[in-house]
Design an enzyme around this catalytic site. Structure first.
Site, PDB file in Angstrom:
ATOM      1  N   THR A 160       8.680  -2.308  14.468  1.00 11.51           N
ATOM      2  CA  THR A 160       8.610  -3.087  13.232  1.00 11.51           C
ATOM      3  C   THR A 160      10.014  -3.314  12.694  1.00 11.51           C
ATOM      4  OG1 THR A 160       6.425  -2.294  12.628  1.00 11.51           O
ATOM      5  CG2 THR A 160       7.888  -2.812  10.815  1.00 11.51           C
ATOM      6  N   ARG A 188      -7.205  -5.129  11.332  1.00 14.35           N
ATOM      7  CA  ARG A 188      -6.502  -3.941  10.817  1.00 14.35           C
ATOM      8  C   ARG A 188      -5.209  -4.376  10.087  1.00 14.35           C
ATOM      9  NH1 ARG A 188      -1.157  -1.689  11.381  1.00 14.35           N
ATOM     10  NH2 ARG A 188      -1.295   0.531  11.005  1.00 14.35           N
ATOM     11  N   VAL A 189      -4.969  -3.792   8.926  1.00 17.46           N
ATOM     12  CA  VAL A 189      -3.732  -4.052   8.171  1.00 17.46           C
ATOM     13  C   VAL A 189      -3.076  -2.709   7.886  1.00 17.46           C
ATOM     14  CG1 VAL A 189      -2.788  -4.883   5.981  1.00 17.46           C
ATOM     15  CG2 VAL A 189      -4.600  -6.185   7.122  1.00 17.46           C
ATOM     16  N   GLY A 190      -1.763  -2.630   8.086  1.00 20.74           N
ATOM     17  CA  GLY A 190      -1.043  -1.380   7.845  1.00 20.74           C
ATOM     18  C   GLY A 190      -0.356  -1.352   6.497  1.00 20.74           C
ATOM     19  N   ASP A 191       0.688  -0.562   6.405  1.00 24.73           N
ATOM     20  CA  ASP A 191       1.403  -0.387   5.131  1.00 24.73           C
ATOM     21  C   ASP A 191       2.338  -1.535   4.801  1.00 24.73           C
ATOM     22  OD1 ASP A 191       2.839   0.686   7.522  1.00 24.73           O
ATOM     23  OD2 ASP A 191       4.494   0.805   6.087  1.00 24.73           O
ATOM     24  N   THR A 211       8.940   2.128   8.240  1.00 25.77           N
ATOM     25  CA  THR A 211       8.289   1.855   9.514  1.00 25.77           C
ATOM     26  C   THR A 211       7.527   3.114   9.924  1.00 25.77           C
ATOM     27  OG1 THR A 211       8.604   1.183  11.821  1.00 25.77           O
ATOM     28  CG2 THR A 211      10.314   2.550  10.865  1.00 25.77           C
ATOM     29  N   GLY A 212       6.577   2.972  10.805  1.00 24.25           N
ATOM     30  CA  GLY A 212       5.797   4.126  11.239  1.00 24.25           C
ATOM     31  C   GLY A 212       4.319   3.837  11.149  1.00 24.25           C
ATOM     32  N   GLY A 214       1.141   3.147   9.722  1.00 24.29           N
ATOM     33  CA  GLY A 214       0.751   2.682   8.393  1.00 24.29           C
ATOM     34  C   GLY A 214      -0.398   3.451   7.776  1.00 24.29           C
TER      35      GLY A 214
HETATM   36  N1  ASP Z   1       4.078   0.340   9.767  1.00 22.07           N
HETATM   37  C1  ASP Z   1       3.548  -0.595  10.726  1.00 22.07           C
HETATM   38  C2  ASP Z   1       2.049  -0.621  10.631  1.00 22.07           C
HETATM   39  O1  ASP Z   1       1.438   0.432  10.501  1.00 22.07           O
HETATM   40  C3  ASP Z   1       3.911  -0.309  12.144  1.00 22.07           C
HETATM   41  C4  ASP Z   1       5.320   0.155  12.398  1.00 22.07           C
HETATM   42  O2  ASP Z   1       6.100   0.299  11.493  1.00 22.07           O
HETATM   43  O3  ASP Z   1       5.670   0.360  13.569  1.00 22.07           O
HETATM   44  O4  ASP Z   1       1.496  -1.673  10.743  1.00 22.07           O
END
Ligand code: ASP
Length: 293
Positions: A160, A188-191, A211-212, A214
């Site tokens: 990301t 699906r939706v993340g952070d 990032t990470g 979510g």
């Molecule tokens: N944070 C992003 C999500 O969960 C993915 C990522 O940062 O790699 O969609």
């Protein structure tokens, strides 16, 4: 990190810094730096985004500035190259903060943002058995993957993208753009598009871009929690470390953060094995690397 990724990151840092040096707002520097990364295909954003299990690329992005706390975001947007610019347009052209799904995509087309295929070429074979999002086959595959352990954390070498910046007026901004995680159910939706989770910016505290995974970042509202600690006088390194520690201890999360205080102090830190990132304050050459622990 590949040499190509290092070069692209360096280019994004240079573009962002030169804009700031010309007196351009932090918001624009963040947007333009992220556009370079979205364009490159080298990261999990824009042209390089992961696809969901039905083979469709649905992307999330958000952007926020710290003077008036203005923010814009898009989630599950399809068919455009630069979700970060769609997020900025939501902020500037509408009275809303977040647009989602097909209407968000229609909004981006209305604003004449550059397009790309919803379904990247080369994905057809992998996804031919999954074209019906909720077919028994898709769900069975998904359940099998989830049962096999921490699949959600597996990275495909593409991360990301995000940025934080501080401009001459003392305004901070943060942005992030993503194609999500590996093996996502459609929808699906993340952070990343959720203000306070994936990004936050406030001139009274600082700017954060995450990032990470979510699913964990959302439950701790990580970006806002880090900013709240900055507002209470904690240093960026200490604030980020405390919140990432909580993320790991409480919910076994995994993440990395860019944290910038309004006085220019900053930290890049992560509890993942690595995080590709960089910084530049105009002196010497930009620093890029993939371990900032
Ligand atoms: N944070 C992003 C999500 O969960 C993915 C990522 O940062 O790699 O969609």
């Amino acid at each position: 990190m590949t040499a190509a990724q290092a070069g692209c990151l360096t280019a994004a840092l240079e573009i962002g810094y030169h804009l700031l040096d010309r007196g351009v707002p932090a918001l624009t520097a963040v947007e333009q730096a992220i556009r370079v990364l979205e364009q490159s295909r080298l990261f999990n954003a824009g042209r390089g985004s992961h696809v969901q299990l039905d083979g469709v690329r649905r992307m999330d992005a958000s952007i926020m500035e710290g003077r008036d706390l203005q923010a814009g975001a898009v989630a599950s947007i399809e068919g455009i190259v630069h979700p970060i610019s769609a997020a900025r347009l939501v902020m500037e052209q509408t009275t809303h903060v977040l647009l989602v799904g097909k209407p968000a995509s229609a909004f981006a087309r209305h604003c004449k943002l550059e397009r790309q295929p919803r379904r990247p070429s080369g994905q057809a074979a992998r996804t031919s058995t999954m074209t019906k999002a909720w077919s028994p086959k898709t769900l069975a595959l998904y359940r099998a993957m989830m049962a096999s352990g921490p699949v959600l954390r597996k990275r495909a070498g593409k991360e990301t993208v995000g940025a934080v910046a501080l401009d001459r007026t003392g305004t901070v901004a943060a942005g992030a753009s993503t194609g999500g995680i590996d093996m996502m159910l459609p929808g699906r939706v993340g952070d990343t598009p959720i203000i306070g989770c994936g990004v936050y910016a406030d001139n009274d505290s600082g700017a954060v871009s995450m990032t990470g995974l979510g699913e964990g970042i959302i439950r701790i509202a990580v970006a806002k929690e880090i900013c709240d600690r900055l507002a209470r006088g904690e240093r960026p390194g200490a604030a980020a470390a405390q919140v990432l520690k909580k993320l790991v201890q409480r919910i076994d999360g995994a993440a990395g953060s860019l944290v910038l205080a309004p006085d220019g102090r900053f930290v890049i830190t992560h509890v993942t094995p690595r995080m590709t990132a960089g910084w530049w304050n105009g002196k010497g050459r930009p620093t890029v690397g993939d371990c900032f622990r």
